[in-house]
Design a protein around this motif. Structure first.
Motif, PDB file in Angstrom:
ATOM      1  N   VAL A   4     -30.874 -37.306  22.146  1.00 56.80           N
ATOM      2  CA  VAL A   4     -29.904 -37.751  21.302  1.00 56.80           C
ATOM      3  C   VAL A   4     -30.576 -38.306  19.878  1.00 56.80           C
ATOM      4  CG1 VAL A   4     -27.940 -39.367  20.771  1.00 56.80           C
ATOM      5  CG2 VAL A   4     -28.737 -38.854  23.162  1.00 56.80           C
ATOM      6  N   PRO A   5     -29.895 -37.536  18.630  1.00 56.46           N
ATOM      7  CA  PRO A   5     -30.382 -37.909  17.446  1.00 56.46           C
ATOM      8  C   PRO A   5     -30.503 -39.475  17.221  1.00 56.46           C
ATOM      9  CG  PRO A   5     -28.528 -36.171  17.258  1.00 56.46           C
ATOM     10  CD  PRO A   5     -28.802 -36.886  18.669  1.00 56.46           C
ATOM     11  N   PRO A   6     -31.662 -39.813  16.525  1.00 56.98           N
ATOM     12  CA  PRO A   6     -31.818 -41.453  16.367  1.00 56.98           C
ATOM     13  C   PRO A   6     -30.826 -42.079  15.548  1.00 56.98           C
ATOM     14  CG  PRO A   6     -33.895 -40.140  16.127  1.00 56.98           C
ATOM     15  CD  PRO A   6     -32.889 -38.832  16.070  1.00 56.98           C
ATOM     16  N   LYS A   7     -30.130 -41.155  14.422  1.00 54.54           N
ATOM     17  CA  LYS A   7     -29.234 -41.562  13.586  1.00 54.54           C
ATOM     18  C   LYS A   7     -28.020 -41.886  14.398  1.00 54.54           C
ATOM     19  CE  LYS A   7     -27.834 -42.496   9.364  1.00 54.54           C
ATOM     20  NZ  LYS A   7     -26.549 -43.369   9.247  1.00 54.54           N
ATOM     21  N   GLN A   8     -27.537 -41.167  15.529  1.00 54.32           N
ATOM     22  CA  GLN A   8     -26.360 -41.233  16.266  1.00 54.32           C
ATOM     23  C   GLN A   8     -26.752 -42.477  17.100  1.00 54.32           C
ATOM     24  OE1 GLN A   8     -25.430 -37.579  18.449  1.00 54.32           O
ATOM     25  NE2 GLN A   8     -23.499 -38.731  19.074  1.00 54.32           N
ATOM     26  N   ILE A   9     -27.753 -42.828  17.526  1.00 53.26           N
ATOM     27  CA  ILE A   9     -28.029 -43.827  18.423  1.00 53.26           C
ATOM     28  C   ILE A   9     -27.915 -44.955  17.782  1.00 53.26           C
ATOM     29  CG2 ILE A   9     -29.594 -44.922  19.928  1.00 53.26           C
ATOM     30  CD1 ILE A   9     -31.136 -42.473  20.300  1.00 53.26           C
ATOM     31  N   LEU A  44     -37.294 -49.214  18.542  1.00 55.79           N
ATOM     32  CA  LEU A  44     -37.804 -48.182  19.458  1.00 55.79           C
ATOM     33  C   LEU A  44     -37.565 -46.959  18.637  1.00 55.79           C
ATOM     34  CD1 LEU A  44     -36.706 -48.839  23.127  1.00 55.79           C
ATOM     35  CD2 LEU A  44     -38.929 -48.711  22.184  1.00 55.79           C
ATOM     36  N   LEU A  45     -36.371 -47.167  18.011  1.00 52.02           N
ATOM     37  CA  LEU A  45     -35.618 -46.338  16.909  1.00 52.02           C
ATOM     38  C   LEU A  45     -36.462 -45.869  15.443  1.00 52.02           C
ATOM     39  CD1 LEU A  45     -31.794 -46.428  17.081  1.00 52.02           C
ATOM     40  CD2 LEU A  45     -33.282 -44.605  17.978  1.00 52.02           C
ATOM     41  N   LYS A  46     -37.034 -47.289  15.076  1.00 50.40           N
ATOM     42  CA  LYS A  46     -37.516 -47.281  13.783  1.00 50.40           C
ATOM     43  C   LYS A  46     -38.534 -46.199  13.529  1.00 50.40           C
ATOM     44  CE  LYS A  46     -37.484 -51.713  11.867  1.00 50.40           C
ATOM     45  NZ  LYS A  46     -37.994 -52.905  11.625  1.00 50.40           N
ATOM     46  N   PRO A  47     -39.605 -45.955  14.278  1.00 52.85           N
ATOM     47  CA  PRO A  47     -40.611 -44.854  14.052  1.00 52.85           C
ATOM     48  C   PRO A  47     -40.031 -43.457  14.043  1.00 52.85           C
ATOM     49  CG  PRO A  47     -41.198 -46.179  15.984  1.00 52.85           C
ATOM     50  CD  PRO A  47     -39.896 -46.527  15.519  1.00 52.85           C
ATOM     51  N   LEU A  48     -39.059 -43.194  14.750  1.00 54.16           N
ATOM     52  CA  LEU A  48     -38.192 -41.878  14.590  1.00 54.16           C
ATOM     53  C   LEU A  48     -37.410 -41.863  13.320  1.00 54.16           C
ATOM     54  CD1 LEU A  48     -36.760 -41.773  18.255  1.00 54.16           C
ATOM     55  CD2 LEU A  48     -38.896 -40.703  17.417  1.00 54.16           C
TER      56      LEU A  48
END
Lengths: 212, 171
Positions: A31-36, A75-79
């Motif tokens: 799932v795209p990180p921005k969408q999460i 978890l999302l930050k690096p992505l």
């Protein structure tokens, strides 16, 4: 998507372990990180903010949700960095010169991060020029100032005046808050906005930046 | 001492109250640095709710320590066989009600709160953060009942003075 709804629901319940696990699952499911971020984490925090404003929940509930938000965000930050996805906006925060109280300012920072903003926290006892210099250096759109003492409130005006004097009013907006501060006082010193608490700070800053 | 660095508001409640006092005492109280470090650590660890709750508890504990100090002061005066039957005590601090925070400088010079571990920063604020200082005013309760007509009252949202004055009026 059920997974994102689950993230949002568990965030609202303040279950940081589940939010971290579900965010991990969403990342693994491509799932795209921005969408999460937008449809899972920020969506959950938005509901939390609405419930707080309606007095359905209390500050500790909001802060537990924020902890869950951070569990997913870490978890999302690096992505997000890897994909060069910018923050919603950048805010320089601090307690004004002469004021060491920073609990309220910290809570505002937590709420703003939860809403997708990048925060440059200058800490407490921050001289006026440090606020303005940091905002210019970091290319921040907002300076947020907190004061707990009636005798240090006047230092907020020095920052507002400095933004005006340097001709930065189009680029940098100012917002003030703190126990003795009122919206009338904010108007009197020429600040762009006043926020009663962390949740309203998010609303006001979004309005200032034309995001809501 | 009250004039401090000469930065007080022109008119303040305390300026009118303390000449009417029967007794005055400077005070400085802290609950120590440990709790502030713990609050900071909890924030850094992301335990925001616990950090905020501990902060509230620490602030309240500091205030309660102030109330205990007020009581002890009155008890001390009574033990000195003075007549304080109708008197009450209320605290005032630099940084509030027009008493400029720079008033801390002279207070510290006289009282030496460093001896109990409180230091004053260049901005006249105390560390540890959970510390209070100021002046305890003993006198008839009526002397504390000032009108909120001072210019700085307009800009004050908390109006905590009303709660504190209300408390002594009920005693």
């Amino acid at each position: 998507m059920d997974l994102l709804k689950d993230i949002s629901n568990n965030l609202q319940r303040g279950d940081d372990e589940k939010v971290a696990a579900l965010t991990g699952q969403a990342i693994a499911a491509k799932v795209p990180p921005k969408q999460i971020l937008d449809d899972g984490l920020i969506a959950g925090m938005t509901v939390v903010g609405m419930k707080f404003k309606a007095h359905d929940i209390f500050l500790p509930d909001v802060l537990l949700a924020a902890k869950a938000m951070y569990a997913g965000l870490n978890l999302l930050k690096p992505l997000l960095v890897k994909e060069d996805i910018p923050a919603v906006g950048k805010v320089v925060l601090g307690s004004v010169e002469g004021d060491l109280h920073d609990i309220g300012k910290n809570l505002v920072g937590i709420m703003l991060k939860g809403a997708g903003f990048e925060i440059i926290d200058l800490g407490n006892d921050v001289p006026p020029e440090r606020f303005v210099d940091a905002a210019v250096k970091e290319n921040a759109s907002v300076i947020g100032m907190s004061a707990l003492l009636t005798t240090t409130m006047s230092n907020m005006k020095k920052v507002v005046d400095m933004v005006n004097e340097r001709g930065l009013t189009d680029k940098i907006k100012t917002i003030v808050g703190g126990a003795p501060v009122t919206s009338e006082y904010a108007g009197e010193i020429g600040a762009d906005a006043y926020a009663f608490d962390g949740i309203s700070a998010v609303d006001r800053i979004k309005q200032l930046l034309g995001l809501s | 001492m009250y004039e401090g660095e000469g930065r007080n508001e022109t008119a303040t409640p305390l300026k009118e109250i303390f000449p009417l006092a029967d007794n005055l005492a400077l005070f400085a109280i802290t609950v120590g640095e440990t709790v502030s470090s713990e609050i900071e650590a909890l924030f850094e660890e992301g335990d925001f709710a616990l950090a905020a709750m501990l902060d509230t508890v620490a602030s309240e504990a500091t205030e309660i320590a102030g109330i205990i100090a007020e009581r002890r002061y009155l008890e001390f005066l009574v033990s000195e066989r003075r007549n304080f039957g109708e008197s009450t005590v209320l605290r005032y601090s630099p940084g509030y009600c027009g008493w400029h925070v720079s008033g801390q400088k002279r207070l510290f010079e006289f009282l030496r709160p460093e001896e109990v571990g409180i230091i004053l920063t260049e901005s006249y604020l105390m560390q540890p953060l959970k510390s209070i200082s100021g002046l305890m005013v003993v006198g008839r309760r009526e002397i504390h009942d000032f009108e909120m007509s001072y210019p700085f009252c307009e800009n004050c949202r908390t109006q905590e003075c009303r709660l504190r004055i209300g408390t002594i009026m009920k005693r």
